[in-house]
Write a protein that holds these residues in place. Structure first.
Motif, PDB file in Angstrom:
ATOM      1  N   VAL A 159       0.823  -1.211   0.000  1.00 16.80           N
ATOM      2  CA  VAL A 159       0.000   0.000   0.000  1.00 16.80           C
ATOM      3  C   VAL A 159       0.858   1.264   0.000  1.00 16.80           C
ATOM      4  O   VAL A 159       0.617   2.190  -0.776  1.00 16.80           O
ATOM      5  CB  VAL A 159      -0.963   0.008   1.215  1.00 16.80           C
ATOM      6  N   THR A 160       1.874   1.306   0.856  1.00 21.21           N
ATOM      7  CA  THR A 160       2.651   2.538   1.045  1.00 21.21           C
ATOM      8  C   THR A 160       4.029   2.524   0.384  1.00 21.21           C
ATOM      9  O   THR A 160       4.671   3.563   0.280  1.00 21.21           O
ATOM     10  CB  THR A 160       2.874   2.825   2.540  1.00 21.21           C
ATOM     11  N   GLY A 161       4.501   1.327   0.016  1.00 23.78           N
ATOM     12  CA  GLY A 161       5.855   1.215  -0.525  1.00 23.78           C
ATOM     13  C   GLY A 161       6.895   0.989   0.549  1.00 23.78           C
ATOM     14  O   GLY A 161       8.030   0.652   0.253  1.00 23.78           O
ATOM     15  N   SER A 162       6.520   1.164   1.812  1.00 19.28           N
ATOM     16  CA  SER A 162       7.435   0.975   2.940  1.00 19.28           C
ATOM     17  C   SER A 162       6.753   0.147   4.011  1.00 19.28           C
ATOM     18  O   SER A 162       5.561   0.308   4.260  1.00 19.28           O
ATOM     19  CB  SER A 162       7.838   2.318   3.553  1.00 19.28           C
ATOM     20  N   GLY A 163       7.529  -0.711   4.661  1.00 20.32           N
ATOM     21  CA  GLY A 163       7.005  -1.489   5.772  1.00 20.32           C
ATOM     22  C   GLY A 163       7.328  -0.823   7.094  1.00 20.32           C
ATOM     23  O   GLY A 163       7.980   0.219   7.146  1.00 20.32           O
ATOM     24  N   TYR A 164       6.875  -1.437   8.169  1.00 20.24           N
ATOM     25  CA  TYR A 164       7.132  -0.881   9.495  1.00 20.24           C
ATOM     26  C   TYR A 164       8.154  -1.679  10.289  1.00 20.24           C
ATOM     27  O   TYR A 164       8.807  -1.142  11.173  1.00 20.24           O
ATOM     28  CB  TYR A 164       5.834  -0.758  10.308  1.00 20.24           C
ATOM     29  N   LEU A 165       8.325  -2.966   9.971  1.00 21.62           N
ATOM     30  CA  LEU A 165       9.225  -3.789  10.773  1.00 21.62           C
ATOM     31  C   LEU A 165      10.677  -3.337  10.691  1.00 21.62           C
ATOM     32  O   LEU A 165      11.418  -3.447  11.663  1.00 21.62           O
ATOM     33  CB  LEU A 165       9.121  -5.264  10.351  1.00 21.62           C
ATOM     34  N   ASP A 166      11.088  -2.842   9.542  1.00 28.17           N
ATOM     35  CA  ASP A 166      12.458  -2.347   9.394  1.00 28.17           C
ATOM     36  C   ASP A 166      12.526  -0.826   9.529  1.00 28.17           C
ATOM     37  O   ASP A 166      13.517  -0.209   9.168  1.00 28.17           O
ATOM     38  CB  ASP A 166      13.053  -2.787   8.056  1.00 28.17           C
ATOM     39  N   PHE A 167      11.449  -0.233  10.020  1.00 26.47           N
ATOM     40  CA  PHE A 167      11.318   1.220  10.218  1.00 26.47           C
ATOM     41  C   PHE A 167      11.296   1.997   8.906  1.00 26.47           C
ATOM     42  O   PHE A 167      11.460   3.206   8.899  1.00 26.47           O
ATOM     43  CB  PHE A 167      12.419   1.775  11.132  1.00 26.47           C
ATOM     44  N   GLY A 168      11.074   1.292   7.783  1.00 23.72           N
ATOM     45  CA  GLY A 168      11.066   1.943   6.474  1.00 23.72           C
ATOM     46  C   GLY A 168      10.050   3.062   6.364  1.00 23.72           C
ATOM     47  O   GLY A 168      10.335   4.113   5.792  1.00 23.72           O
TER      48      GLY A 168
ATOM     49  N   LEU B  87       6.331   7.373   2.518  1.00 18.38           N
ATOM     50  CA  LEU B  87       5.714   6.717   1.372  1.00 18.38           C
ATOM     51  C   LEU B  87       6.758   6.606   0.274  1.00 18.38           C
ATOM     52  O   LEU B  87       7.436   7.580  -0.046  1.00 18.38           O
ATOM     53  CB  LEU B  87       4.507   7.509   0.878  1.00 18.38           C
ATOM     54  N   TYR B  88       6.884   5.413  -0.296  1.00 15.17           N
ATOM     55  CA  TYR B  88       7.942   5.173  -1.270  1.00 15.17           C
ATOM     56  C   TYR B  88       7.325   4.719  -2.587  1.00 15.17           C
ATOM     57  O   TYR B  88       6.495   3.817  -2.605  1.00 15.17           O
ATOM     58  CB  TYR B  88       8.917   4.122  -0.746  1.00 15.17           C
ATOM     59  N   GLU B  89       7.745   5.345  -3.657  1.00  9.12           N
ATOM     60  CA  GLU B  89       7.250   4.992  -4.990  1.00  9.12           C
ATOM     61  C   GLU B  89       8.269   4.101  -5.695  1.00  9.12           C
ATOM     62  O   GLU B  89       9.395   4.514  -5.938  1.00  9.12           O
ATOM     63  CB  GLU B  89       7.013   6.250  -5.830  1.00  9.12           C
ATOM     64  N   TYR B  90       7.862   2.892  -6.002  1.00  7.85           N
ATOM     65  CA  TYR B  90       8.697   1.986  -6.798  1.00  7.85           C
ATOM     66  C   TYR B  90       8.517   2.330  -8.270  1.00  7.85           C
ATOM     67  O   TYR B  90       7.495   2.886  -8.666  1.00  7.85           O
ATOM     68  CB  TYR B  90       8.279   0.534  -6.549  1.00  7.85           C
ATOM     69  N   PRO B  91       9.490   1.950  -9.108  1.00  8.82           N
ATOM     70  CA  PRO B  91       9.363   2.242 -10.542  1.00  8.82           C
ATOM     71  C   PRO B  91       8.153   1.569 -11.187  1.00  8.82           C
ATOM     72  O   PRO B  91       7.615   2.066 -12.155  1.00  8.82           O
ATOM     73  CB  PRO B  91      10.662   1.698 -11.143  1.00  8.82           C
ATOM     74  N   SER B  92       7.718   0.427 -10.645  1.00  7.76           N
ATOM     75  CA  SER B  92       6.547  -0.259 -11.187  1.00  7.76           C
ATOM     76  C   SER B  92       5.896  -1.088 -10.090  1.00  7.76           C
ATOM     77  O   SER B  92       6.515  -1.395  -9.069  1.00  7.76           O
ATOM     78  CB  SER B  92       6.939  -1.169 -12.352  1.00  7.76           C
ATOM     79  N   PHE B  93       4.647  -1.467 -10.337  1.00  7.25           N
ATOM     80  CA  PHE B  93       3.944  -2.304  -9.367  1.00  7.25           C
ATOM     81  C   PHE B  93       4.602  -3.672  -9.238  1.00  7.25           C
ATOM     82  O   PHE B  93       4.636  -4.245  -8.152  1.00  7.25           O
ATOM     83  CB  PHE B  93       2.458  -2.469  -9.727  1.00  7.25           C
ATOM     84  N   LEU B  94       5.143  -4.200 -10.330  1.00 13.86           N
ATOM     85  CA  LEU B  94       5.791  -5.513 -10.268  1.00 13.86           C
ATOM     86  C   LEU B  94       7.012  -5.495  -9.351  1.00 13.86           C
ATOM     87  O   LEU B  94       7.255  -6.449  -8.617  1.00 13.86           O
ATOM     88  CB  LEU B  94       6.171  -5.989 -11.670  1.00 13.86           C
ATOM     89  N   ILE B  95       7.766  -4.418  -9.376  1.00 14.53           N
ATOM     90  CA  ILE B  95       8.923  -4.307  -8.482  1.00 14.53           C
ATOM     91  C   ILE B  95       8.444  -4.154  -7.037  1.00 14.53           C
ATOM     92  O   ILE B  95       8.998  -4.756  -6.120  1.00 14.53           O
ATOM     93  CB  ILE B  95       9.849  -3.149  -8.907  1.00 14.53           C
ATOM     94  N   LYS B  96       7.379  -3.372  -6.825  1.00 13.99           N
ATOM     95  CA  LYS B  96       6.810  -3.230  -5.487  1.00 13.99           C
ATOM     96  C   LYS B  96       6.322  -4.582  -4.974  1.00 13.99           C
ATOM     97  O   LYS B  96       6.566  -4.944  -3.818  1.00 13.99           O
ATOM     98  CB  LYS B  96       5.648  -2.237  -5.504  1.00 13.99           C
ATOM     99  N   LEU B  97       5.675  -5.344  -5.833  1.00 12.72           N
ATOM    100  CA  LEU B  97       5.200  -6.677  -5.455  1.00 12.72           C
ATOM    101  C   LEU B  97       6.375  -7.585  -5.127  1.00 12.72           C
ATOM    102  O   LEU B  97       6.373  -8.272  -4.101  1.00 12.72           O
ATOM    103  CB  LEU B  97       4.354  -7.266  -6.588  1.00 12.72           C
ATOM    104  N   ALA B  98       7.414  -7.582  -5.975  1.00 14.10           N
ATOM    105  CA  ALA B  98       8.586  -8.426  -5.740  1.00 14.10           C
ATOM    106  C   ALA B  98       9.286  -8.060  -4.432  1.00 14.10           C
ATOM    107  O   ALA B  98       9.814  -8.937  -3.743  1.00 14.10           O
ATOM    108  CB  ALA B  98       9.559  -8.307  -6.907  1.00 14.10           C
TER     109      ALA B  98
END
Length: 136
Positions: A88-97, A103-114
């Motif tokens: 949802v946000t591009g960043s998780g919470y466990l690693d404090f991202g 909020l982090y934008e990946y170049p594509s949804f596939l990279i965000k999914l991976a």
């Protein structure tokens, strides 16, 4: 040795490998941008998270079936939620991202999914295992 304890040993091994990815001299594992498998970067927070989670999994596997089940439920819920948040946000919470990068934008949804599928898979399988392999 119960199935849940064996699964925890598997999680410990997988998490220890994840914690060591930045330090293994395997060609092609980390690209010139510092991304593992060319998809996501693992930093010190990630390595510490994976190491601590691996130690927790190992301790649970060694202690008892009940400790293994407790690990799988809590670990699973935490990692599954982290992966979902990453989608949802591009960043998780466990690693404090989410706190470090926002909020982090990946170049594509596939990279965000991976980048988030490992936590979704690990978390989902852990929660599933806690109930599916519980003796009736």
């Amino acid at each position: 040795m119960t199935a849940l304890r064996l699964i925890c040993f598997g999680y410990a091994a997988a998490l220890f490998i994840a914690a060591s990815l930045n330090y293994l001299p395997i060609p092609g594992l980390i690209d010139e941008n510092g991304n593992a498998f060319g998809v996501f970067a693992l930093d010190l927070f990630d390595d510490a998270l994976h190491l601590a989670s691996g130690l927790w999994a190992l301790a649970a596997a060694l202690i008892s079936h009940k400790a293994a089940r407790t690990f799988l439920i809590w670990f699973g819920a935490l990692y599954l939620a982290d992966g979902a948040m990453g989608l949802v946000t591009g960043s998780g919470y466990l690693d404090f991202g989410i706190f470090v990068y926002g909020l982090y934008e990946y170049p594509s949804f596939l990279i965000k999914l991976a980048a988030n599928i490992p936590h979704i898979f690990l978390g989902g399988f852990a929660v599933f295992s806690a109930w599916a392999f519980e003796p009736k």
